[in-house]
Enzyme design. Sequence first.
Site, mmCIF file in Angstrom:
data_model
loop_
_atom_site.group_PDB
_atom_site.id
_atom_site.type_symbol
_atom_site.label_atom_id
_atom_site.label_comp_id
_atom_site.label_asym_id
_atom_site.label_seq_id
_atom_site.Cartn_x
_atom_site.Cartn_y
_atom_site.Cartn_z
ATOM 1 N N VAL A 146 3.856 -0.789 4.191
ATOM 2 C CA VAL A 146 2.533 -1.195 4.666
ATOM 3 C C VAL A 146 1.882 -2.044 3.582
ATOM 4 O O VAL A 146 1.905 -1.680 2.403
ATOM 5 C CB VAL A 146 1.649 0.021 4.985
ATOM 6 C CG1 VAL A 146 0.282 -0.414 5.473
ATOM 7 C CG2 VAL A 146 2.319 0.919 6.022
ATOM 8 N N GLY A 200 8.505 5.903 6.721
ATOM 9 C CA GLY A 200 9.863 6.044 7.219
ATOM 10 C C GLY A 200 10.298 4.861 8.056
ATOM 11 O O GLY A 200 11.497 4.621 8.228
ATOM 12 N N LEU A 243 0.809 -1.213 0.000
ATOM 13 C CA LEU A 243 0.000 0.000 0.000
ATOM 14 C C LEU A 243 0.840 1.259 0.000
ATOM 15 O O LEU A 243 0.390 2.307 -0.463
ATOM 16 C CB LEU A 243 -0.913 0.019 1.237
ATOM 17 C CG LEU A 243 -1.965 -1.085 1.311
ATOM 18 C CD1 LEU A 243 -2.631 -1.087 2.682
ATOM 19 C CD2 LEU A 243 -3.013 -0.898 0.222
ATOM 20 N N GLY A 244 2.029 1.198 0.524
ATOM 21 C CA GLY A 244 2.867 2.384 0.591
ATOM 22 C C GLY A 244 4.125 2.119 1.397
ATOM 23 O O GLY A 244 4.319 1.036 1.958
ATOM 24 N N ASP A 273 2.276 14.554 14.345
ATOM 25 C CA ASP A 273 2.374 14.444 12.891
ATOM 26 C C ASP A 273 0.986 14.341 12.257
ATOM 27 O O ASP A 273 0.742 13.491 11.397
ATOM 28 C CB ASP A 273 3.228 13.234 12.503
ATOM 29 C CG ASP A 273 3.739 13.328 11.058
ATOM 30 O OD1 ASP A 273 3.740 14.455 10.504
ATOM 31 O OD2 ASP A 273 4.126 12.304 10.485
#
Length: 634
Positions: A319, A315, A311-312, A431
Site C-alpha cells: 500500500v 497479504g 505505507l505497508g 477480519d
Amino acid sequence: MDSTFPTSPTYADHYCLGPENQTATATYKSDLTALLDSFSSRASHLSFYNVSLDGIYGLFLCRGDASIDLCRVCVANATQLLPQRCPSDRRAIIWYEQCMLRYSDIDFFGQVELVPYNLRWNSGNTTSPDEGNIGTRGFIYTLVDRAPYSVNMSSGNVIEAGDGTGRRYGHVQCRGDLNVSACSYCLRHLINQSETCCIGKTEWRVLTPSCFIKYEMYPITESPSAPPSANKGKGGNSTRIIIIVLSTLGSVFVAILVGFLYYSFFVRKRSSHLMELGIRLSDEGHGEEMQQFDLATIHHATNKFSWENKLGEGGFGPVYKGKLPNGEEIAVKRLSMISSQGLEEFKNEVKLIVKLQHKNLVRLLGYCLEGDEKLLVYEFMANASLDRFLFDSEKCKAVLDWEKRSNIIIGTARGLQYLHEDSRLKIIHRDLKASNVLLDDDMNPKISDFGTARIFGGNQIEANTERVVGTYGYMAPEYALEGLFSNKSDVYSFGILMLEILSGKRNRGFYQESGQILVTHAWMKWNESKGHELIDPSIVDGCPVSEILRWIHIALLCAQDDPAVRPTMSSVVLMLGSRSVNLPQPLTPPYSAARFISMSDQSSRSLASDQSITSASSLLELSEKSETTELDPR
C-alpha cells in the site's frame, strides 16, 4: 399541533419484498385477503393492530395524531392498493403520510427493522445555521426521548424557527409491538441517518418498517406538498405552479440528455474494464461515483511506487501513499502479481466496497486496470490504523484519551452494524482487528480491508468454508476450529477489539506475557468484581470507571463461546448508547478461545503475533499455508 387533516390519505411509497422466485400461492392469497379484510374494521377504533393467520404476519400503524376516521380510510386504501402493486409477493410494505401497512410470511413482530426505508428531503437549507445545527437537533431529540414512553409510542410538537421564518413541525413514532428499548434504538438510528443528509433542511422525513421521523415547515397533518393555508386559493398560484413544472421538465430533459451522453462515452468504457474482472456495472450500486485512474496518474502520485511512499505490505500486495494533481491525498493498494489469490480478492473488494456508503467505512475512490497493474485507490487516512496508537504506550497515552476511545468503539460498532443489517447487502467482514480500523484527521474510525469479506443472501445466517481467513486472537472459535462463520463471528472479533481498546493490551500479546489470552483474563477479573484492574492505567484517572466496567461487560457478551448467545451489532449499539438496557450475564468463560489460541501458538511459532492466516484444512497446516494482511490504505 394543527389538527386539520387532508380529506384523503396521501400515498408515500411501497416496496414489494418477494422473496424472489417464490410467488404467493392461491392459498396464501386467500389467507392474505382474509387477514387484510380484518384490518379495515379494526382501524375504525384502533391506531395500531398486528395479527397472524396461517403463517402470514401483518399489521397496520396509523400516525398517532390522526383521527380515527382518517386512520380507517388510510388503512382501507392500503389494503386495496398494496396487493395490487405486489400481486405475487409474500412480503410487502406500503406507507401513506397517515399510516403504514405491511405483511410477511416471516414473523417480524417485536423486531426492529430499518430496511427498506424511504428518505426524503427538500433542496432548501434553513437560513439560520443555529436552527439546522442546534435548534432542529434538540427539537427532534426531545421528541425521540419522549416517544418510547408515550401510550402509542408517538410524539409530536411545534417549534418556532430560529431564523424567524415561522414554525417547524415534528412527529416521531414507533410500532406498537416494539418495547421501549427497541423503539428508542430505532428512532436514534434515524437521527443518525438524518445527520448525513437532512438535519439542516427545512423539511425531511425518514420512514422505516419500525419507526419514522418527520420534520416540516407546515403542519404535518397537512399534505406535505401543500403550501401554507394562508396562501390557498390566492390568484397567481396556478401560474407559478405551471412555470415551476415547465422549468422542472426542461431541467429533467437536459439531465436525461447529459446522462445519456455520459453513459455512451464514459460509463461503457469503464464497464468494459470491470467486465474483465466479472464485475457488472449494474451490480455496483454506487458505481457512478467510481473513478478510473490511468497508470501515469498513479505513477506520478506515488513517485512510481517509491519506497518512501510505501505505507505497508499486506497479504495481497503493498500500500502506497500518493497525492493527486488537485492536491488530494490517496492510498493505493497494489495487487501483488505473484499472489495466486489476489485477483479474486481484488474482484471481491471492488464489488463490495463500491456498494457501501457509511461514515465509518473507508471510502473507495476508484481503481486502475492497465497492463498487468490492478490498483485500488482509497481515501487517505492521516492517522493510519488504530494499532499504531493502541499498542504504542507513549502514543496511546498522548493521543487515546477516554473520549477518543469511546468514539472509536461506537463508530466501529456502527460501521459493523451497517455491514450486517443496514446496507443493501448483508456483509460479513471476517477480519475485523485493530490494524483494519483506520483513523482520519479527527481520530474517527473507519473499517477497512474487505478483501476477505463475504456477502450473505436472503435469509442466510451462516456459512461454512474450508479456507479460514482472519487473524489469530480475533477469530471466533467456531470459525477457527470448524470453518463456520456468520455475523456473530464479526461480533466476537468486535468484543476482542473492545477489550484491547479498553485495556491497551493485545489479546495474543497478553497471552505471551501471562499464560492467558486477554479475553480469558478479562472474564476472570470481571467475574471476581475486579474489572477495574483491566482498564488502561493511562486513562483510568480521567474516565467514568462505572461506564468502562459496563463496556467490559458488553465486550464479554460479544466474545462468548456460543455464537447463539452473542448479541447482534444493533443490540451492541443499543447497549453502548443506553445505560437503561439491562445486560445479561456472560454464560461461561471463553475456554474454546483460549484452547484455540494455545493450539495456534504451538502450530505457528514463526508467525507474527498479529498475523492474518489462510488455512486450507486444519490448524496443523496453519504455519505452512499463511498469508499476512497487516496493513491497508493509510
